[in-house]
Design an enzyme around this catalytic site. Structure first.
Site, PDB file in Angstrom:
ATOM      1  N   ASP A  11      47.152  13.561  29.694  1.00 34.38           N
ATOM      2  CA  ASP A  11      48.122  14.582  30.051  1.00 34.38           C
ATOM      3  C   ASP A  11      48.175  14.587  31.720  1.00 34.38           C
ATOM      4  OD1 ASP A  11      49.269  17.146  30.822  1.00 34.38           O
ATOM      5  OD2 ASP A  11      48.083  18.265  29.792  1.00 34.38           O
ATOM      6  N   ASP A  51      51.714  17.581  25.208  1.00 34.98           N
ATOM      7  CA  ASP A  51      51.874  17.239  26.561  1.00 34.98           C
ATOM      8  C   ASP A  51      51.021  15.939  26.905  1.00 34.98           C
ATOM      9  OD1 ASP A  51      49.078  18.044  26.598  1.00 34.98           O
ATOM     10  OD2 ASP A  51      49.749  19.918  27.981  1.00 34.98           O
ATOM     11  N   TYR A  89      54.573  20.691  35.447  1.00 33.34           N
ATOM     12  CA  TYR A  89      53.380  21.795  35.436  1.00 33.34           C
ATOM     13  C   TYR A  89      52.178  21.067  35.257  1.00 33.34           C
ATOM     14  CZ  TYR A  89      50.634  25.732  35.037  1.00 33.34           C
ATOM     15  OH  TYR A  89      49.414  26.470  35.077  1.00 33.34           O
ATOM     16  N   GLY A 102      36.089   0.664  37.026  1.00 29.37           N
ATOM     17  CA  GLY A 102      35.875  -0.560  36.033  1.00 29.37           C
ATOM     18  C   GLY A 102      36.532   0.030  34.647  1.00 29.37           C
ATOM     19  N   ASN A 103      36.544   1.441  34.509  1.00 26.87           N
ATOM     20  CA  ASN A 103      36.579   1.678  32.790  1.00 26.87           C
ATOM     21  C   ASN A 103      37.230   3.161  32.965  1.00 26.87           C
ATOM     22  OD1 ASN A 103      35.814   2.699  30.311  1.00 26.87           O
ATOM     23  ND2 ASN A 103      34.595   0.874  30.097  1.00 26.87           N
ATOM     24  N   LYS A 131      45.984  20.079  21.798  1.00 25.42           N
ATOM     25  CA  LYS A 131      45.662  21.208  21.932  1.00 25.42           C
ATOM     26  C   LYS A 131      44.508  21.392  20.845  1.00 25.42           C
ATOM     27  CE  LYS A 131      48.843  22.730  24.970  1.00 25.42           C
ATOM     28  NZ  LYS A 131      49.025  21.632  25.582  1.00 25.42           N
ATOM     29  N   TYR A 230      36.369  24.307  32.259  1.00 21.62           N
ATOM     30  CA  TYR A 230      37.711  23.991  31.449  1.00 21.62           C
ATOM     31  C   TYR A 230      38.816  23.646  32.214  1.00 21.62           C
ATOM     32  CZ  TYR A 230      41.609  24.783  28.232  1.00 21.62           C
ATOM     33  OH  TYR A 230      42.723  24.404  27.535  1.00 21.62           O
ATOM     34  N   LYS A 233      42.084  21.055  26.869  1.00 27.98           N
ATOM     35  CA  LYS A 233      41.515  20.435  25.536  1.00 27.98           C
ATOM     36  C   LYS A 233      41.115  18.761  25.637  1.00 27.98           C
ATOM     37  CE  LYS A 233      38.964  22.903  22.685  1.00 27.98           C
ATOM     38  NZ  LYS A 233      37.809  23.340  23.210  1.00 27.98           N
ATOM     39  N   ASP A 234      40.775  18.251  24.788  1.00 20.55           N
ATOM     40  CA  ASP A 234      40.476  16.741  25.051  1.00 20.55           C
ATOM     41  C   ASP A 234      41.494  16.023  24.234  1.00 20.55           C
ATOM     42  OD1 ASP A 234      37.526  17.140  26.050  1.00 20.55           O
ATOM     43  OD2 ASP A 234      37.630  18.098  24.305  1.00 20.55           O
ATOM     44  N   ASP A 235      42.373  16.744  23.460  1.00 20.28           N
ATOM     45  CA  ASP A 235      43.537  16.077  22.807  1.00 20.28           C
ATOM     46  C   ASP A 235      43.253  14.716  22.308  1.00 20.28           C
ATOM     47  OD1 ASP A 235      44.235  18.687  23.492  1.00 20.28           O
ATOM     48  OD2 ASP A 235      45.395  17.882  25.104  1.00 20.28           O
ATOM     49  N   TYR A 348      32.680  27.513  29.527  1.00 18.81           N
ATOM     50  CA  TYR A 348      33.174  26.588  30.621  1.00 18.81           C
ATOM     51  C   TYR A 348      34.378  27.413  31.177  1.00 18.81           C
ATOM     52  CZ  TYR A 348      30.252  22.874  29.088  1.00 18.81           C
ATOM     53  OH  TYR A 348      28.888  22.365  28.577  1.00 18.81           O
TER      54      TYR A 348
HETATM   55  C1  F6R Z   1      45.328  24.411  26.157  1.00 21.06           C
HETATM   56  C2  F6R Z   1      46.407  24.603  27.238  1.00 21.06           C
HETATM   57  C3  F6R Z   1      47.085  25.856  27.260  1.00 21.06           C
HETATM   58  C4  F6R Z   1      46.629  26.322  28.781  1.00 21.06           C
HETATM   59  C5  F6R Z   1      47.150  27.823  28.929  1.00 21.06           C
HETATM   60  C6  F6R Z   1      47.048  28.292  30.365  1.00 21.06           C
HETATM   61  O1  F6R Z   1      44.816  23.137  26.032  1.00 21.06           O
HETATM   62  O2  F6R Z   1      46.934  23.456  27.504  1.00 21.06           O
HETATM   63  O3  F6R Z   1      46.911  26.496  26.338  1.00 21.06           O
HETATM   64  O4  F6R Z   1      45.313  26.592  28.756  1.00 21.06           O
HETATM   65  O5  F6R Z   1      48.700  27.529  28.954  1.00 21.06           O
HETATM   66  O6  F6R Z   1      47.362  27.186  31.277  1.00 21.06           O
HETATM   67  P1  F6R Z   1      47.091  27.333  33.002  1.00 21.06           P
HETATM   68  O7  F6R Z   1      45.815  27.837  32.912  1.00 21.06           O
HETATM   69  O8  F6R Z   1      47.428  26.276  33.388  1.00 21.06           O
HETATM   70  O9  F6R Z   1      48.033  28.575  33.082  1.00 21.06           O
HETATM   71 MG    MG Z   2      48.537  20.159  29.870  1.00 20.90          MG
HETATM   72 MG    MG Z   3      47.317  18.330  25.793  1.00 19.30          MG
END
Ligand code: F6R
Ligand code: MG
Ligand code: MG
Length: 370
Positions: A11, A51, A89, A102-103, A131, A230, A233-235, A348
């Site tokens: 992302d 995203d 964003y 390297g990775n 998400k 945080y 998410k790892d997606d 986190y």
């Molecule tokens: C979850 C995600 C969204 C954001 C949320 C707050 O993986 O990407 O739920 O955590 O929109 O985003 P910020 O902190 O960037 O305003």
């Molecule tokens: Mg994002």
């Molecule tokens: Mg994402």
């Protein structure tokens, strides 16, 4: 021929919140990879899910190849510049390190790779989720590769009857790759005992016991393990080979009709049902619901066909309606109990600070009755 399939995703910025990358950003990534692919890649395919942008590459350089990883890393860095110019964003959100070493493992982008003996007909599936985290694939993979109720070919095909080997990672260990190998069907209950906890134990790969060929590769990175806080998410992305000695495409897709509850949605802090969606779908309700797309390909001599969009068929409209109902029902519960992830997953996030401050304000009252 020996062929490597690599998918690397990140992302690096999106339009209107954490929703979808811009067309200009996608075009930049396509242009960058397209110009540098000759001589390095046999073929490539670029798509987005929510995203996250996924770069699928076929080549003969093996797993973890530094040139292939650097190509994807550089594409994401150049893309981040475009994202900044456009004011997207979260520009560069998943690029957590400054210099390439390297990775891309441990640097933010997720990676799933496998080196295979390409069959004369080599169908495979590219799953991309947004998400949510890698444990989201635990239940669908267990059902597809170990449960005869989902996958009748486990009893219909002699080779499939020999079962599959599951490699499962304990992703709570941030200092090393802690893995266990378990065989289905003999150790099914042991596999289930671990997969019950998808935030900690994650299927990393699945292997045919008849041919020793790899069937599945899952991106297991946990961003909070890298960043210590945080950052999104790892997606996860995932590659699954299908047909013949592996489950059929339909058997791998079938478990996604459940719309099982996974970690994710708003600030990656909730439990919400996973919705199968068409490729290049954005994010909406409650920063979700968590979504998963599936592109099906055949690869021949390293050349990819065009993809089929496996969740586009009208059957999945009914599933999407069912999942939307589950999502709305869960959201009626707001922040309480099962609606949110347990504290171990939230530590986190900002709530940990809040709870620490509140702990200091607790006091012990003298007993009211003796
Ligand atoms: C979850 C995600 C969204 C954001 C949320 C707050 O993986 O990407 O739920 O955590 O929109 O985003 P910020 O902190 O960037 O305003
Ligand atoms: Mg994002
Ligand atoms: Mg994402």
């Amino acid at each position: 021929m020996k062929l490597t399939l690599s998918v690397i995703k990140a992302d690096i910025g999106s339009v209107g919140g954490h929703v979808a990358p811009s067309q200009r950003l996608l075009a930049k990534i396509r242009e960058y990879i397209g110009e540098r692919a000759p001589g390095l890649l046999l073929d490539y395919f670029i798509s987005h899910t929510g995203d996250d942008i996924a770069i699928l590459m076929s080549h003969t350089r093996g797993e973890g190849d530094s040139s292939v990883h650097k190509l994807a890393w550089d594409a994401f860095r150049v893309g981040t510049e475009t994202a900044r110019q456009e004011g997207l964003y979260g520009a560069g959100q998943d690029l957590l390190k400054d210099s390439f070493s390297g990775n891309v493992r441990g640097m933010g982008p997720a990676v799933a790779e496998m080196e295979i003996n390409e069959r004369p007909n080599e169908p495979f599936l590219l799953f991309a989720a947004d998400k949510t985290d890698p444990g989201a694939y635990n239940l669908p993979l267990y059902l597809a590769f170990a449960d005869v109720m989902n996958t009748p070919r486990l009893i219909l095909s002699p080779k499939m009857s020999r079962g599959f080997r599951f490699v499962i990672m304990d992703v709570s260990d941030t200092s090393e790759d802690r893995i266990i190998e378990l065989n289905a069907p003999e150790e099914m209950y042991d596999i289930a005992a671990l997969l019950r906890d998808p935030e900690r134990y994650v299927i990393e790969s699945v292997w045919s016991r008849a041919s020793s060929e790899q069937a599945v590769a899952v991106a297991t990175s946990r961003l909070h393990n890298i960043a210590g806080k945080y950052t999104g998410k790892d997606d996860p992305v995932m590659l699954v080979r299908v047909q013949m000695d592996f489950p059929a495409t339909g058997e791998v897709l079938a478990p996604f009709a459940i719309g099982h509850f996974v970690a994710g949605c708003m600030r990656g802090s909730h439990q919400m049902p996973l919705m199968p969606v068409t490729q290049n779908t954005g994010i909406s309700y409650f920063d979700g619901p968590p979504i998963v797309s599936c592109a099906g390909f055949c690869v021949h001599g390293g050349n990819l066909t065009e993809p089929v969009d496996n969740f586009a068929q009208s059957f999945w409209d009914t599933v999407r309606g069912h999942v939307a109902d589950k999502a709305i029902e869960m959201r009626r519960q707001g922040f309480v109990g099962a609606a949110m992830l347990p504290m171990s997953e939230l530590e986190y996030t900002g709530i940990a600070e809040k709870l620490k401050t509140l702990q200091r304000r607790f006091g012990v009252r003298a007993p009211m009755y003796q």
